[in-house]
Design a protein around this motif. Structure first.
Motif, PDB file in Angstrom:
ATOM      1  N   HIS A   1      -9.360   4.740  -5.313  1.00 47.47           N
ATOM      2  CA  HIS A   1      -8.124   5.166  -4.652  1.00 47.47           C
ATOM      3  C   HIS A   1      -7.494   6.372  -5.361  1.00 47.47           C
ATOM      4  O   HIS A   1      -7.616   6.524  -6.574  1.00 47.47           O
TER       5      HIS A   1
ATOM      6  N   SER B   1       2.843  -5.121  -1.663  1.00 45.76           N
ATOM      7  CA  SER B   1       3.107  -4.431  -0.395  1.00 45.76           C
ATOM      8  C   SER B   1       2.080  -4.746   0.689  1.00 45.76           C
ATOM      9  O   SER B   1       2.168  -4.198   1.794  1.00 45.76           O
ATOM     10  N   LYS B   2       1.088  -5.563   0.370  1.00 41.74           N
ATOM     11  CA  LYS B   2       0.040  -5.825   1.364  1.00 41.74           C
ATOM     12  C   LYS B   2       0.040  -7.331   1.677  1.00 41.74           C
ATOM     13  O   LYS B   2       0.877  -7.788   2.429  1.00 41.74           O
TER      14      LYS B   2
ATOM     15  N   SER C   1      -5.295  -3.893  -5.187  1.00 41.57           N
ATOM     16  CA  SER C   1      -4.280  -3.922  -4.127  1.00 41.57           C
ATOM     17  C   SER C   1      -4.710  -4.722  -2.897  1.00 41.57           C
ATOM     18  O   SER C   1      -3.893  -5.406  -2.288  1.00 41.57           O
ATOM     19  N   HIS C   2      -5.997  -4.609  -2.532  1.00 46.12           N
ATOM     20  CA  HIS C   2      -6.452  -5.289  -1.307  1.00 46.12           C
ATOM     21  C   HIS C   2      -7.109  -6.630  -1.595  1.00 46.12           C
ATOM     22  O   HIS C   2      -7.575  -7.297  -0.679  1.00 46.12           O
TER      23      HIS C   2
ATOM     24  N   ASP D   1      -8.062  -1.712  -9.608  1.00 48.58           N
ATOM     25  CA  ASP D   1      -6.992  -1.579  -8.619  1.00 48.58           C
ATOM     26  C   ASP D   1      -7.262  -2.655  -7.582  1.00 48.58           C
ATOM     27  O   ASP D   1      -8.160  -2.520  -6.749  1.00 48.58           O
TER      28      ASP D   1
ATOM     29  N   THR E   1      -0.585  -5.100  -5.838  1.00 51.62           N
ATOM     30  CA  THR E   1       0.610  -4.698  -5.092  1.00 51.62           C
ATOM     31  C   THR E   1       1.150  -5.903  -4.333  1.00 51.62           C
ATOM     32  O   THR E   1       0.382  -6.797  -3.958  1.00 51.62           O
TER      33      THR E   1
ATOM     34  N   GLY F   1       2.707   0.035  -5.960  1.00 53.37           N
ATOM     35  CA  GLY F   1       1.355  -0.236  -6.447  1.00 53.37           C
ATOM     36  C   GLY F   1       0.670   1.056  -6.883  1.00 53.37           C
ATOM     37  O   GLY F   1      -0.196   1.033  -7.756  1.00 53.37           O
ATOM     38  N   TYR F   2       1.061   2.152  -6.258  1.00 53.83           N
ATOM     39  CA  TYR F   2       0.433   3.441  -6.572  1.00 53.83           C
ATOM     40  C   TYR F   2       0.574   3.757  -8.057  1.00 53.83           C
ATOM     41  O   TYR F   2      -0.335   4.318  -8.679  1.00 53.83           O
TER      42      TYR F   2
HETATM   43  C1  LIG Z   1      -6.443   0.778  -3.072  1.00 52.07           C
HETATM   44  C2  LIG Z   1      -4.973   1.065  -3.075  1.00 52.07           C
HETATM   45  N1  LIG Z   1      -4.344   1.177  -4.262  1.00 52.07           N
HETATM   46  C3  LIG Z   1      -3.021   1.422  -4.335  1.00 52.07           C
HETATM   47  C4  LIG Z   1      -2.259   1.562  -3.187  1.00 52.07           C
HETATM   48  C5  LIG Z   1      -0.785   1.827  -3.312  1.00 52.07           C
HETATM   49  O1  LIG Z   1      -0.042   0.636  -3.170  1.00 52.07           O
HETATM   50  P1  LIG Z   1       1.493   0.684  -2.786  1.00 52.07           P
HETATM   51  O2  LIG Z   1       1.552   0.886  -1.308  1.00 52.07           O
HETATM   52  O3  LIG Z   1       2.053  -0.630  -3.225  1.00 52.07           O
HETATM   53  O4  LIG Z   1       2.113   1.830  -3.516  1.00 52.07           O
HETATM   54  C6  LIG Z   1      -2.872   1.483  -1.940  1.00 52.07           C
HETATM   55  C7  LIG Z   1      -2.041   1.669  -0.732  1.00 52.07           C
HETATM   56  O5  LIG Z   1      -2.352   1.731   0.364  1.00 52.07           O
HETATM   57  C8  LIG Z   1      -4.265   1.221  -1.878  1.00 52.07           C
HETATM   58  O6  LIG Z   1      -4.912   1.132  -0.701  1.00 52.07           O
END
Ligand SMILES: Cc1ncc(COP(=O)(O)O)c(C=O)c1O
Length: 367
Positions: free
Chosen positions: A111, A218-219, A187-188, A185, A216, A86-87
């Motif tokens: 982020h 990953s969460k 992700s959350h 972004d 992502t 996700g990064y």
């Molecule tokens: C706001 C946010 N964006 C991106 C990421 C990165 O996601 P990934 O862990 O899938 O690389 C995180 C990871 O903790 C995050 O908190």
């Protein structure tokens, strides 16, 4: 984050082994604890037995294709890109769209990956104050001519505080520009908010082919890797302007199969989201009954700070001794961490009411 690393002793879950001891776990980002779900674990094992670690570039394994198919279905879009983290998603979006904007306006507490991604484009980046619509409006007016196209970037939901970005307000302010873009972004937010769990754009009812999200798996989804759901046109821009999909290996087969299973489970069981919201509402109401100021919000991240004369590091340690694990965040200890210490409590759909009561009872005694 300047954090103490703890060691997992079991698969992730609402009750799990950490540092050799079974605890009630209120940390992290696996809001449905799908990372430890037997179906997700088995999907990863089965895919690894069948395909090994993965294609070692230049080939797509069926689990990778399955992730794309399920992301398309989950988000109701034409296509999707699935990458190793996700990064990298924010970088991918910022580069893919780089022909279409002049200046970037970014929430100052976005982020790290948002800033790293923007940096790679070489465009001018103008921060505005965290969550502040007036500052946003003022920076827009001072830095962007009516003939220019701004790109706005922000987290949809902030990782430490759980604050939801006021995207609707930003969009209203942007209405005076003919061309603008919004990249979130998320992700959350993906898998958590919005009627169908599609994230913060859905939460705010924002649609349009100038609004994009990077998410992502990953969460909430219990897997691993970044996703960009979108139109065929966006995918063409990605292949034209971005090197990541060709230049980086895809996620491992195990990660893809686990992610596909997480997407399947969450799609087929919308009641899991309702359960999460119920637990979140219960915890937030319980904290308010203890006299702690906590907002009404569907976000499963609860941040406690600004408690006069309370040493939060001490509270976190006492909770840990009682077998209740929450995260201590030092001042400015993460991208959006406030300039004072805080406790970050993560609520899961799989926490029992008894577990939530145990934590509330302990906080009532310690705060
Ligand atoms: C706001 C946010 N964006 C991106 C990421 C990165 O996601 P990934 O862990 O899938 O690389 C995180 C990871 O903790 C995050 O908190």
């Amino acid at each position: 984050m300047n954090r103490e690393i703890k060691i997992m002793g079991s698969a992730l879950g609402p009750r799990m082994v950490v540092n050799g001891r079974e605890v009630d776990y209120f940390c992290g980002t696996s809001y449905y604890t799908l990372h430890g779900d037997p179906r997700v674990k088995e999907a990863a094992c089965e895919a690894t037995r069948r395909y090994g670690m993965g294609p070692a570039t230049l080939m797509a394994s069926p689990p990778l294709l399955e992730v794309v198919r399920r992301v398309v279905e989950f988000f109701g879009v034409e296509s999707a890109q699935y990458i190793v983290s996700g990064y990298l998603g924010n970088m991918l979006l910022a580069q893919a769209l780089s022909d279409e904007y002049d200046v970037v306006l970014v929430d100052a507490a976005s982020h790290y990956s948002v800033f790293d991604g923007l940096h790679s484009t070489g465009k001018r980046v103008v921060p505005f104050q965290h969550l502040d619509v007036d500052s946003f409006s003022q920076q827009l007016r001072s830095n962007i001519q009516p003939s220019q196209a701004p790109l706005v970037m922000t987290d949809g939901v902030f990782p430490v505080t759980g604050a939801i970005a006021p995207l609707k307000d930003y969009v209203n302010v942007l209405a005076r520009y003919e061309h603008w873009l919004l990249c979130v972004d998320d992700s959350h937010a993906v898998g958590v908010i919005g009627e169908k769990g599609q994230g913060s754009l859905e939460h705010w009812g924002i649609q349009g082919d100038n609004c994009y999200l990077a998410g992502t798996l990953s969460k909430a989804f219990g897997g691993l890797g970044g996703i960009i759901p979108g139109s065929q046109q966006l995918m063409c821009k990605i292949s034209r302007n971005v090197k990541i999909p060709d230049g980086a290996s895809p996620p491992s087969t195990a990660a893809a199969a686990a992610s596909a299973m997480g997407l399947k489970i969450l799609s087929e069981h919308p009641e899991m989201r309702r359960l999460l919201w119920k637990n979140v509402a219960y915890m937030r109401a319980g904290l308010r009954q203890l006299g702690i100021k906590v907002e009404e919000s569907p976000i499963p991240i609860i941040s406690l700070s600004s408690l006069p004369k309370v040493d939060l590091k001490w509270v976190q340690k006492r909770l840990e001794e009682e077998g209740l694990l929450v995260a201590y965040v030092p001042p400015l200890g993460y991208s959006d961490a406030p300039n004072k210490e805080s406790l970050r409590i993560a609520i899961f759909s799989t926490h029992s009411q008894h577990q939530l009561d145990l934590l509330l009872d302990a906080l009532g005694r310690l705060l």
